[in-house]
Design an enzyme around this catalytic site. Structure first.
Site, PDB file in Angstrom:
ATOM      1  CB  ILE A  96       9.844   3.006   2.140  1.00 54.25           C
ATOM      2  CG1 ILE A  96       8.506   3.550   2.636  1.00 54.25           C
ATOM      3  CG2 ILE A  96       9.875   1.501   2.182  1.00 54.25           C
ATOM      4  CD1 ILE A  96       8.208   3.266   4.087  1.00 54.25           C
ATOM      5  N   GLY A  97      12.979   3.310   1.553  1.00 50.29           N
ATOM      6  CA  GLY A  97      14.293   2.751   1.235  1.00 50.29           C
ATOM      7  C   GLY A  97      15.327   3.048   2.304  1.00 50.29           C
ATOM      8  CB  THR A 119       0.727  -7.984  -5.763  1.00 49.10           C
ATOM      9  OG1 THR A 119      -0.599  -8.513  -5.793  1.00 49.10           O
ATOM     10  CG2 THR A 119       1.627  -8.926  -4.975  1.00 49.10           C
ATOM     11  CG  LEU A 120       2.760  -3.381  -2.493  1.00 51.53           C
ATOM     12  CD1 LEU A 120       2.587  -2.604  -1.188  1.00 51.53           C
ATOM     13  CD2 LEU A 120       3.160  -2.462  -3.632  1.00 51.53           C
ATOM     14  CD  GLU A 121       6.894  -7.785  -6.440  1.00 52.38           C
ATOM     15  OE1 GLU A 121       7.606  -6.767  -6.546  1.00 52.38           O
ATOM     16  OE2 GLU A 121       5.966  -8.034  -7.213  1.00 52.38           O
TER      17      GLU A 121
END
Length: 178
Positions: A96-97, A119-121
């Site tokens: 993903i990075g 929860t994902l930022e």
């Protein structure tokens, strides 16, 4: 100490770790591969830490959704995880990075007793399409040292999280309003 994939599977079998839904093929040598949930909260207005965050919710279509730079997206993990015995550590994946997506940079620690969909930022360096339930990162389980201190027992502010949740810092600030 970090649990290996087989140790995560064994702890899940004894009920020391909960991962729902669980797929043993998602185990890696030292983690469990978690997936992006099916909704995003889009925070594209100015943010004020003393005020509730305005966000619009979007169901990610099967055809995907394009993330854009300069926008804060709040997502959640598809899996709900918990453990009274182990602390959890959530990270984005290297894959993903490499797409220019920064995910969950600020709060990777899940305390003992924290039973949540995380929860994902999420931020994007360039426009990039994401899909519901795509693999998004790794969740590790850690042995703790000392007497257990459950997140549930402390009644901390995010104890009831069921998915993506905006900041509630305003609850702590003088002059903030709920």
């Amino acid at each position: 100490m970090i649990l290996t994939g087989p140790a995560i599977a064994a702890a899940r079998a004894t009920g020391e770790i909960a991962i729902e839904p669980y797929d043993p093929r998602r185990l890696s040598p030292n983690a469990y591969d978690w997936r992006l949930g099916e909704t995003l909260h889009i925070c594209d207005d100015a943010l004020d830490s003393a005020q509730p965050t305005l966000a619009r919710e979007l169901n990610i279509p099967p055809s995907g959704f394009v993330l854009h730079p300069g926008v804060l997206y709040l997502g959640s993990t598809y899996e709900r995880t918990s453990s009274e015995r182990y602390a959890q550590f959530l990270n984005g994946s290297r894959t993903i990075g490499a797409l220019g997506i920064w995910v969950h940079v600020s709060a990777p620690l899940g305390h003992q007793g924290h039973a949540i969909r995380w929860t994902l930022e999420i931020r994007a360096a360039r426009p990039v399409r994401v899909y519901p339930r795509m693999t998004f990162g790794k969740l590790a389980f850690l042995h703790t040292l000392g007497a257990p201190a459950s997140y549930q027992e402390h009644g901390l502010k995010y104890v009831t999280s069921r998915g993506a949740e905006t900041s509630r810092l305003y609850e702590e600030l003088p002059g903030g309003r709920p």
